[in-house]
Design a protein around this motif. Structure first.
Motif, mmCIF file in Angstrom:
data_model
loop_
_atom_site.group_PDB
_atom_site.id
_atom_site.type_symbol
_atom_site.label_atom_id
_atom_site.label_comp_id
_atom_site.label_asym_id
_atom_site.label_seq_id
_atom_site.Cartn_x
_atom_site.Cartn_y
_atom_site.Cartn_z
ATOM 1 N N GLY A 253 1.066 -1.222 -0.121
ATOM 2 C CA GLY A 253 -0.093 -0.392 0.303
ATOM 3 C C GLY A 253 0.263 1.245 0.302
ATOM 4 O O GLY A 253 0.631 2.407 -0.892
ATOM 5 N N LEU A 254 2.471 1.194 0.820
ATOM 6 C CA LEU A 254 2.620 2.127 0.793
ATOM 7 C C LEU A 254 4.136 2.603 -0.202
ATOM 8 O O LEU A 254 3.487 3.593 -1.010
ATOM 9 N N TYR A 255 3.609 1.565 -0.931
ATOM 10 C CA TYR A 255 4.608 1.727 -2.599
ATOM 11 C C TYR A 255 3.740 2.178 -3.674
ATOM 12 O O TYR A 255 3.806 3.395 -4.039
ATOM 13 N N ASN A 256 2.617 1.353 -3.713
ATOM 14 C CA ASN A 256 1.577 2.044 -4.683
ATOM 15 C C ASN A 256 1.106 3.554 -4.424
ATOM 16 O O ASN A 256 0.661 3.963 -5.002
ATOM 17 N N GLN A 257 1.309 3.592 -2.634
ATOM 18 C CA GLN A 257 0.407 5.619 -2.561
ATOM 19 C C GLN A 257 1.354 6.236 -2.893
ATOM 20 O O GLN A 257 0.638 7.713 -3.322
ATOM 21 N N ASN A 258 2.983 5.868 -3.006
ATOM 22 C CA ASN A 258 3.587 6.930 -2.725
ATOM 23 C C ASN A 258 4.697 6.773 -5.051
ATOM 24 O O ASN A 258 4.670 7.605 -4.632
ATOM 25 N N THR A 259 3.512 5.671 -5.610
ATOM 26 C CA THR A 259 4.529 6.090 -6.961
ATOM 27 C C THR A 259 4.118 6.844 -7.911
ATOM 28 O O THR A 259 4.454 7.607 -8.263
ATOM 29 N N GLY A 260 2.992 7.457 -7.691
ATOM 30 C CA GLY A 260 2.116 8.847 -8.527
ATOM 31 C C GLY A 260 2.882 10.250 -7.929
ATOM 32 O O GLY A 260 3.172 10.737 -8.896
ATOM 33 N N ALA A 261 3.202 10.107 -6.267
ATOM 34 C CA ALA A 261 3.982 11.068 -5.828
ATOM 35 C C ALA A 261 5.041 11.709 -6.469
ATOM 36 O O ALA A 261 5.439 12.393 -6.806
ATOM 37 N N PHE A 262 5.818 10.634 -6.797
ATOM 38 C CA PHE A 262 6.837 10.226 -6.803
ATOM 39 C C PHE A 262 7.724 10.644 -8.500
ATOM 40 O O PHE A 262 7.905 11.764 -8.873
ATOM 41 N N ASN A 263 6.831 10.143 -8.639
ATOM 42 C CA ASN A 263 6.527 10.291 -10.886
ATOM 43 C C ASN A 263 6.430 11.632 -11.246
ATOM 44 O O ASN A 263 6.786 12.830 -12.159
ATOM 45 N N ASN A 264 5.938 12.361 -10.376
ATOM 46 C CA ASN A 264 5.248 13.718 -11.061
ATOM 47 C C ASN A 264 6.335 14.762 -10.232
ATOM 48 O O ASN A 264 6.410 15.788 -10.960
ATOM 49 N N LEU A 265 6.865 14.451 -9.191
ATOM 50 C CA LEU A 265 7.519 15.674 -8.572
ATOM 51 C C LEU A 265 9.377 15.270 -9.013
ATOM 52 O O LEU A 265 9.902 16.413 -9.687
ATOM 53 N N LYS A 266 9.038 14.220 -9.764
ATOM 54 C CA LYS A 266 10.273 13.716 -10.840
ATOM 55 C C LYS A 266 9.944 14.688 -12.143
ATOM 56 O O LYS A 266 11.523 14.666 -12.918
#
Length: 212
Positions: free
Chosen positions: A52-65
């Motif tokens: 859940g933690l991984y899936n939750q942060n995938t979009g946030a990391f992508n957008n920031l990068k």
């Protein structure tokens, strides 16, 4: 001139963070912990939490990068001009630093959440596993352009994720382009943070179509 010089100095000074806790954070990446979940005896609730933690942060990391890539590109193009707009350059530098800081904070938050979820026994078991695993980063890409002068000392690291296997290859030509699903390119500080000194010339992560 002094402001442009300051930008260069700031860029190099931020590399110091790369050595701070880099190996510890890498050891507790979601991918590494899940890879060795049987060896460290993860419980079902721990597995669900990390998923859940991984899936939750995938979009946030992508957008920031993606935002960071755009800001870096804008800054790079601006600095190439014969007469640089110092104010605009400083504003872009501040944006780059803010985005990098946010990415570091999120990575640290994920590390803390995962480590604190593990028992002391599990942490010990994880620390005893050979820590040379290649860890892929959340941020898949679909294009790759590499300018190479043929000097092997200046080449990036090539990582191939194929099914459940992650391996390093010496040359990108060893990979069948028809089987490539996506490509991620890390450079500069981002590459050093994730791969240490070996990543100083960049890291290319290639995901194959049968990646699971």
């Amino acid at each position: 001139m002094k402001q442009v010089l300051l930008i260069a100095m700031v860029l190099f000074s931020t590399a110091a963070f790369a050595q701070t806790g880099q190996q510890e954070i890498t050891n507790y990446s979601a991918e590494r912990v899940m890879k060795y979940r049987s060896k460290i005896e993860l419980k079902p609730d721990q597995v669900d939490f990390i998923r859940g933690l991984y899936n939750q942060n995938t979009g946030a990391f992508n957008n920031l990068k993606w935002d960071l890539d755009e800001a870096n590109l804008q800054l790079s193009e601006l600095l190439k001009e014969s007469k640089v707009d110092s104010d605009a350059a400083m504003q872009l530098m501040e944006k780059v630093m803010a985005l990098e800081s946010e990415i570091k904070k999120k990575r640290l938050a994920v590390y803390l959440s995962i480590k604190n979820r593990l028992t002391e026994e599990q942490q010990q078991l994880l620390s005893e596993i050979d820590g040379t695993d290649e860890v892929h980063i959340i941020d898949p890409r679909v294009e790759l352009k590499i300018k190479n002068k043929g000097d092997s000392k200046q080449e990036p690291i090539f990582i191939v994720v194929d099914g459940k296997e992650t391996k390093r290859v010496k040359k990108i030509k060893q990979v069948n382009p028809d089987e490539i699903k996506s490509v991620e390119v890390l450079k500069g500080e981002s590459a050093i943070i994730e791969y240490g000194k070996e990543g100083k010339n960049g890291v290319v992560i290639i995901r194959m179509k049968n990646e699971q």
